[in-house]
Enzyme design. Structure first.
Site, mmCIF file in Angstrom:
data_model
loop_
_atom_site.group_PDB
_atom_site.id
_atom_site.type_symbol
_atom_site.label_atom_id
_atom_site.label_comp_id
_atom_site.label_asym_id
_atom_site.label_seq_id
_atom_site.Cartn_x
_atom_site.Cartn_y
_atom_site.Cartn_z
ATOM 1 N N HIS A 131 -31.941 10.823 59.295
ATOM 2 C CA HIS A 131 -30.739 10.551 60.091
ATOM 3 C C HIS A 131 -30.995 9.567 61.229
ATOM 4 C CE1 HIS A 131 -27.804 13.455 58.481
ATOM 5 N NE2 HIS A 131 -28.836 14.265 58.267
ATOM 6 N N LYS A 144 -25.909 4.763 71.943
ATOM 7 C CA LYS A 144 -24.479 4.785 71.626
ATOM 8 C C LYS A 144 -23.677 3.938 72.613
ATOM 9 C CE LYS A 144 -24.849 9.229 69.255
ATOM 10 N NZ LYS A 144 -24.464 8.824 67.893
ATOM 11 N N THR A 169 -20.002 9.834 62.006
ATOM 12 C CA THR A 169 -18.901 10.488 61.295
ATOM 13 C C THR A 169 -17.645 10.506 62.156
ATOM 14 O OG1 THR A 169 -19.752 12.640 62.019
ATOM 15 C CG2 THR A 169 -20.307 11.933 59.785
ATOM 16 N N LYS A 205 -13.530 10.133 61.158
ATOM 17 C CA LYS A 205 -12.448 11.025 61.594
ATOM 18 C C LYS A 205 -11.338 10.224 62.267
ATOM 19 C CE LYS A 205 -16.063 14.393 62.294
ATOM 20 N NZ LYS A 205 -17.074 14.830 63.266
ATOM 21 N N LYS A 209 -18.576 11.137 71.389
ATOM 22 C CA LYS A 209 -19.825 11.316 70.646
ATOM 23 C C LYS A 209 -20.897 11.776 71.626
ATOM 24 C CE LYS A 209 -19.465 7.103 69.224
ATOM 25 N NZ LYS A 209 -19.763 7.192 67.791
ATOM 26 N N ARG A 210 -22.027 12.166 71.096
ATOM 27 C CA ARG A 210 -23.154 12.563 71.941
ATOM 28 C C ARG A 210 -23.508 11.446 72.916
ATOM 29 N NH1 ARG A 210 -28.717 12.164 70.566
ATOM 30 N NH2 ARG A 210 -28.079 11.448 68.511
#
Length: 774
Positions: A327, A517, A619, A623, A511-512
């Site tokens: 991942h 990110k 993901t 969504k 998100k985290r």
């Protein structure tokens, strides 16, 4: 007996009072127990079926299940009946929104595991999950003066009616100097239509003896409970702080605890069925969800040897019994344990690992290949990804670009050695939760147009494209979004105290919280827009609400600094009467699956802005696409496939691509870029020029230093925020200019209509076909 009668009977049997008099907790327990009773026969039949057929087992440190009650009622087709019953007694089914999420995960890894379980059950595939029943969820997040604060997430205070304790199937897990019991709690995973009910088995750590009476009698009161405390800390909290030796030791204990118990449980099932253990892989395959469960590999070999196999036989079984999902492309995220720690805690596991490593050495020597970046025990460390790649029969990435990168770089040496092992299985999400449940208005709109087959075959959404040129249909679609935005705006006002008008653009990054990110890049762009609104250089700006949702790991100081910076921006811009009719910022508190359901349904813009080549898949992007948001993103992870499916003209792609970063990485000078761009410099300088306060912690200055100077463990601006800033800001302003037109809503419509590929049903079918062979 129908579900209405079953609920009333459960209320009468267990609570002895009328339904109208129940507390929300009592009502939740009664409904859950009644539903559990309705699935018993199917559940038992599915467990029996697994005794006769090959089963895949999904081993994961995280299962981010969220709230079970609504999703289970949807999958059983009972939600309308239950809502009607509650309404008859003056109750609203929405009261269950008070129920805590089962936050046994940190982000996409755990939510992916939950989606896979839902899809497998819906498809009628034999897939059971194994993990840890953490006493406390990730943590409950609040903000104090803009800083993240954490407190224990006591999710079981609502009870756990969806799980059943199975005392008789407890396992014993042995460490070097002590042993603990692993007690299973089984949660049914109900497929849509309830034809299949699979199982998630979560292990709770308990002492071999709860209470030492002799110590208590000797007035050693603390010592009397010591064994219980030592055991219970293993399953207390997801991902303990591993910046110190004690934390690393506890995390390794957690990983061995659940993998040892899971392997032992699967072997016990084989023995019950009288399956010869040399046929183990004909009946079971274990999917390792990242490196956390990789200790299952030496544990299986160790246990098979206990049952009379020699090492060679056990090793041959192991090579057929495991598959590994990678991942991450970042080497620092691939787990490595010190030899000293492993030997001190798990000497037998270390001994087995040494023998596996010796086999690898012999194989490499016979092939004339280098040991570099391949040895499992290397440099005083045990490399878990290498162990997985060597033994597992399949290795997969989770998006086309990610799989390409692990073949060419991250796991290059393993791809060269075993190219036939490598697969791509692009991630997916379950439409039952993320559309049918989370977005009932859009769900109803779609069903009225194309029927409800999409609930189990998401590719049916393609049929929506026949409506894409109808202005009337696009307006109906846009009306659905506006109603969802009104609902989210109300929720944010009540929960966060921030007023957002539904007419604003809802620009979302959920998100985290991690540097790669690039929430900080988003924050920089907001500061630039704020400055442009103040000085008049940005004109005709359509009102926008920038909505963030994320948790930072408690020990991740930089990530927590980014949260503080964003909250400082929010405090300033939301209070500025010159601009707050056009610009709002909100960082929602305690972001979780239930919060995500509301945000996903209402978002206009999906921020997917990680540096190209760093996000394995994502993901959240799927969504948000499914809910009709356009992607503002880099060519990274599954963004590429989203753009391919919907058409790049229906997304907003910016920034460097993987090949661009590869070309400039060795000569990139962020400080020179900072010095030469007046706006960029002004924005970055807000980290330390007094525009925003970091409460005297120095964390903002450290963030700036990380961008311009780097640190001993990373280069300056190692995620290329400054490099992508100009392209990002320009693209963001283009989004703003396009918003609200017929063409805008058509882009949103095309995203929903093109999301069929991104069902976890499709992903699970790929695993069954390519990897699990079930």
């Amino acid at each position: 007996m129908g579900i209405k009668k079953a609920i009333l009977k459960e209320v009468e049997r267990s609570l002895c009072k009328g339904l109208e008099a129940l507390s929300t907790k009592e009502l939740y327990t009664a409904v859950s127990n009644a539903v559990m009773g309705k699935i018993n026969d199917v559940y038992s039949a599915c467990l029996k079926k697994k005794e006769e057929e090959k089963t895949a087992y999904y081993l994961s440190a995280e299962f981010l299940m969220g709230r079970s009650v609504y999703s289970n009622l949807v999958n059983l087709g009972m939600e309308e009946e239950v809502a009607e019953l509650l309404n008859e007694y003056g109750r609203d089914i929405k009261c269950f929104e008070e129920v805590e999420d089962a936050a046994l995960g940190n982000g996409g890894l755990g939510r992916l595991a939950a989606c896979f379980l839902d899809s497998a059950a819906t498809l009628g595939k034999n897939l059971d999950g194994y993990g840890i029943r953490y006493r406390y969820g990730l943590f409950k997040q609040s903000f104090s003066d803009g800083f993240q604060k954490e407190e224990a997430d006591d999710w079981t205070r609502w009870g756990d009616p969806w799980s059943r304790r199975v005392e008789s199937e407890a396992q014993v897990v042995v460490f070097k100097t002590f042993a603990v019991r692993a007690v299973p709690y089984d949660m049914p995973i109900i497929g849509y239509g309830a034809k299949t009910v699979n199982r998630l088995r979560l292990w709770q750590a308990e002492p071999m003896e709860n209470f030492d009476f002799a110590r208590f009698d000797a007035c050693d009161y603390r010592g009397a409970y010591k064994a219980r405390e030592e055991a219970e800390k293993i399953s207390a909290v997801l991902y303990p702080n591993d910046s110190a030796d004690k934390g690393r030791r506890l995390r390794l204990m957690q990983e061995y605890f659940f993998t040892s118990a899971s392997v032992g449980d699967i072997i016990d099932r084989m023995l019950e069925k009288e399956v010869p253990l040399d046929e183990f892989a004909d009946h079971a395959v274990m999917q390792l969800n990242d490196t956390h469960p990789v200790l299952a590999v030496p544990e299986l070999i160790r246990r098979l040897e206990e049952h009379g196999m020699d090492f060679d036989e056990a090793f041959a079984v192991a090579k057929k019994a495991f598959a590994y999902t990678n991942h991450t492309v970042m080497g620092e995220a691939l787990e490595k344990w010190s030899v000293k720690l492993v030997k001190s805690l798990l000497p037998e596991i270390y001994a087995v690992t040494v023998r596996i490593n010796d086999e690898l050495k012999r194989e490499l020597k016979a092939c004339g290949l280098s040991e570099e970046r391949r040895l499992i025990i290397d440099g005083g460390l045990v490399h878990m990804a290498r162990l997985a790649c060597y033994v597992a029969g399949a290795v997969n990435g989770v998006a086309e670009i990610h799989t390409g990168i692990i073949k060419a770089d991250t796991l290059k040496e393993w791809y060269e050695l075993y190219p036939e092992k490598f697969f791509n299985e692009t991630n997916g999400i379950t439409q039952r939760r993320w559309l049918r449940l989370a977005n009932p208005r859009l769900s109803d709109y779609i069903t009225r147009r194309i029927g409800d087959k999409w609930i189990t075959e998401l590719s049916e959404l393609e049929k929506l494209k026949s409506f894409a040129e109808s202005r009337q249909e696009i307006e109906k679609f846009a009306s659905v979004k506006r109603k969802n935005k009104r609902e989210l705006a109300r929720f944010i006002r009540e929960r966060e105290g921030v007023e957002i008008d539904e007419s604003y653009i809802f620009d979302v990054q959920i998100k985290r919280l991690h540097e790669y990110k690039r929430q900080l890049l988003n924050a920089f762009s907001i500061v630039a827009i704020y400055k442009g609104l103040k000085d008049g250089s940005i004109k005709d700006f359509k009102p926008t609400a920038f909505i963030f949702g994320a948790k930072a790991a408690p020990a991740y100081t930089r990530a927590k600094g980014i949260i503080k910076y964003i909250n400082e921006i929010a405090k300033k811009v939301n209070a500025d009467e010159e601009t707050n009719d056009r610009l709002k910022v909100v960082f929602v508190s305690d972001y979780n699956v239930s919060y995500a359901e509301k945000i996903v349904a209402a978002a206009d813009v999906s921020e997917q802005i990680s540096a190209a080549g760093t996000e394995a898949s994502g993901t959240g992007n799927m969504k948000l696409m499914l809910g009709g948001a356009v992607t503002l993103g880099t060519f990274d992870g599954a963004n590429i496939e989203i753009a391919e499916e919907a058409g790049e003209e229906n997304e907003y792609i910016f920034g460097a691509r993987v090949e661009d970063i590869e070309r400039i990485k060795d000569r990139y000078e962020p400080k020179k870029l900072y010095s030469s761009d007046k706006l960029l410099k002004a924005v970055v300088d807000t980290l330390d020029d007094g525009t925003f306060s970091d409460g005297g912690t120095g964390i903002f200055a450290e963030l700036k230093s990380a961008l311009l100077e780097g640190a001993s463990w990373h280069k300056a601006d190692n995620y290329y925020l400054l490099y992508d800033f100009k392209s990002y800001l320009e693209t963001k302003l283009k989004v703003n200019a396009d918003y609200g037109t017929d063409e805008w809503y058509r882009k949103c419509f095309m995203n929903t209509a093109s999301a069929g590929k991104f069902s976890s049903d499709r992903t699970v079918i790929g695993y069954c076909r390519d990897i699990w062979k079930i």
